[in-house]
Structures are given as C-alpha cells and as structure tokens.
Design an enzyme around this catalytic site. Structure first.
Site, PDB file in Angstrom:
ATOM      1  N   SER A 142      -3.629  35.221   8.123  1.00 54.33           N
ATOM      2  CA  SER A 142      -4.353  36.357   7.545  1.00 54.33           C
ATOM      3  C   SER A 142      -5.614  35.817   6.904  1.00 54.33           C
ATOM      4  O   SER A 142      -5.649  34.658   6.453  1.00 54.33           O
ATOM      5  CB  SER A 142      -3.495  37.045   6.472  1.00 54.33           C
ATOM      6  OG  SER A 142      -4.276  37.962   5.715  1.00 54.33           O
ATOM      7  N   TYR A 155       2.163  36.387  -0.736  1.00 54.09           N
ATOM      8  CA  TYR A 155       1.591  36.656   0.584  1.00 54.09           C
ATOM      9  C   TYR A 155       0.456  35.664   0.889  1.00 54.09           C
ATOM     10  O   TYR A 155       0.439  35.029   1.951  1.00 54.09           O
ATOM     11  CB  TYR A 155       1.086  38.101   0.666  1.00 54.09           C
ATOM     12  CG  TYR A 155       0.624  38.484   2.052  1.00 54.09           C
ATOM     13  CD1 TYR A 155       1.542  38.844   3.041  1.00 54.09           C
ATOM     14  CD2 TYR A 155      -0.723  38.457   2.393  1.00 54.09           C
ATOM     15  CE1 TYR A 155       1.130  39.171   4.326  1.00 54.09           C
ATOM     16  CE2 TYR A 155      -1.155  38.784   3.672  1.00 54.09           C
ATOM     17  CZ  TYR A 155      -0.225  39.150   4.634  1.00 54.09           C
ATOM     18  OH  TYR A 155      -0.643  39.468   5.909  1.00 54.09           O
TER      19      TYR A 155
END
Ligand SMILES: NC(=O)c1ccc[n+]([C@@H]2O[C@H](COP(=O)([O-])OP(=O)(O)OC[C@H]3O[C@@H](n4cnc5c(N)ncnc54)[C@H](O)[C@@H]3O)[C@@H](O)[C@H]2O)c1
Length: 255
Positions: A142, A155
């Site tokens: 990401s 995350y």
C-alpha cells in the site's frame, strides 16, 4: 503437467483480488482464488466458473493459519497437476484505527498476522512449486507503507513489512523466482464486493482532483501491472515496490 499458466490469488473473491481473478481468467490463465469468505467465494464461482470451465477454483482458507495454508496449497497443486506459475499475496485487512493508547495488542497482532505473516506463509508453502516453474510472486502492499494518516499503526507497519519481505524473498528465491510488490493508492472496490456488501462509487471533484491522473483507481489498474510482473516479460524486474496511485504520493501539499 499441462501448459496452462496457473496463478494463486489470496483474497481473490472480492475487491482488488476479485479484479485480479477476473483479469487473469480473461487472459486464459488458470486461477485459484483463496479467501476466508465462503459467501464471496460461492458468488465468485457463480459469476465466472461457467465462462472459464476448469480454470477457476475457490480455496476457503485463512492466510494467517499455517495449517489452512498448507491444506489449500496441497488442494491447488492436486487440481493443477503440480503446476504453479504465480502467487499474488493480496489478502489484507485494515483493522481498527484508534489512538495509540487505545490500540489493543490483539488488534495489532491480527493485522500483522493477515497482512504480513500471511504472505510469508503462502511464499513458504508455494516456494517449491514456484521454483519448478521459474515463477513469480507479487505482494500487494500500500502507499501507506510510505506515508500515513494518524492512527493507522498496524496497517502502515504491516505494509512496510510487506515491502521489506518482498526484497528479502527476491534475494532468497532468485534467480528461479522473481518477487515484486505493488503499492496501490486509493482503489475503488465497492462494485467488486459480494452482493451483501456491494456499493456504488460516489467520488467528489476533490476526490478526483487530488490524483494527478484525475481519477480514483480501479482493480483493473492493479491487475494490468500484476499480470505483467507475473509474466516472463518482466524477467529483469525483481525486489521492487511499484506504486499504482494515480500520482497521489508525488503531489506536494502546501496548505
Ligand atoms: N482498496 C484500496 O484502496 C487499497 C489500497 C492499498 C492497498 N490495498 C490492499 O489491497 C489488498 C486488497 O484490498 P481490498 O480493498 O480489495 O480489500 P477487500 O476487503 O475488498 O477484499 C479483501 C479480500 O481478502 C479476504 N481476506 C481478508 N482476510 C483474509 C484472510 N485472513 N484470509 C483469506 N482471505 C482474507 C476478504 O474476505 C476479501 O475477500 C489488501 O492487501 C489491501 O491492504 C487496498
């Protein structure tokens, strides 16, 4: 062993993973979609299996559970006659974004287990088959591996780990197996979720304008690059993180 290019996609029943599955089937590839959501898996088969007879398999499993991963890989190899050309480690969860003092260790551990350990386990249990085929791995990280909003500790850390796992795997499994990483930015997945969770995209002018490409991304944007990275055309590319974000991380912001 037949000549059908065979790929395993984790989280392959919804979102970006479903887009990868659909794109790879469209190229004539054989796809095993591994996912922990059985309803989404049943919908995936209903939508695509008829148009790709014998080329789509759903593997219900949790990527964070080594025994389930071991069983799923064994089922895949039995189905494909031992052939595996590509692995896409796409399954991921966001976890709860909370202030640091309210972030429970259990939540942190679960995000790391799915997003980071999952990719490690899949690589570990597919490595022999990928070495045999001189195959490739694509990990989905990401842009949050590179930059953060507040309160996204687990995350962001997990995705930073995915970028590092990518080069560690690349130098360990090469030259037989190439390993790359894609870091997507904002990818609209609403239409790619199972029926009960499906949403219609609604993007404002500001949503579009913050991307130098002028729009939010789609699963197809990720799938095009993933397919190339898995293919022999990318034979001199390994260990890299490839950002697919419409240019968002290159836009300097002065408020
Ligand atoms: N959508 C985005 O904007 C975006 C941006 C950057 C990175 N990503 C990454 O892309 C990947 C896919 O994201 P998405 O938006 O398509 O998510 P999604 O929630 O739409 O789909 C994820 C799929 O993974 C499955 N899954 C979740 N945990 C699993 C587990 N433990 N075992 C097996 N399957 C599991 C889910 O059932 C689901 O089908 C993730 O790794 C995510 O972090 C997404």
């Amino acid at each position: 062993m037949d000549g059908v290019f065979t790929v395993l996609v984790t989280g392959g029943a919804q979102g970006i993973g479903k887009g990868l599955t659909a794109h790879f089937l469209g190229r004539g590839w054989r796809v095993a979609a591994l996912d922990c959501d059985a309803d989404a898996g049943a919908e995936l088969l209903a939508e695509f299996a008829g148009a790709a007879p014998g080329r789509l398999r759903f593997l219900p499993a949790d990527v964070a559970d080594e025994e389930q991963v071991r069983r799923a890989v064994a089922e895949l190899l039995a189905w494909s006659g031992g052939r595996l050309d590509g692995l896409v480690n796409n399954a991921g969860i966001c976890g709860a974004w909370k202030p640091l003092e309210q972030t429970a260790l259990a939540d942190w551990n679960r995000v790391l287990a799915v997003n980071l350990s999952g990719g490690f386990l899949l690589a570990k249990h597919t490595a022999a088959a990928l070495r045999n085929s001189h195959g490739a791995i694509v990990n989905i990280a990401s842009t949050r591996a590179l930059m953060s909003e507040p309160d996204s500790f687990a995350y962001s850390a997990s995705k930073g780990g995915v970028v590092a796992l990518t080069h560690a795997l690349a130098v360990s499994l090469g030259p037989a197996v190439r390993v790359n990483c894609i870091s997507p930015g904002w990818i609209e997945c609403g239409p790619w979720r199972k029926a009960a969770a499906r949403t219609v995209p609604q993007h404002s002018e500001a949503d579009r304008a913050q991307h130098p490409c002028g729009r939010v991304g789609t699963p197809e944007d990720v799938a095009e690059l993933a397919a190339w990275l898995l293919s022999p055309a990318a034979g001199f590319v390994t260990g890299q993180n490839h950002v697919v974000d419409g240019g968002m991380t290159k836009k300097m912001i002065y408020l």
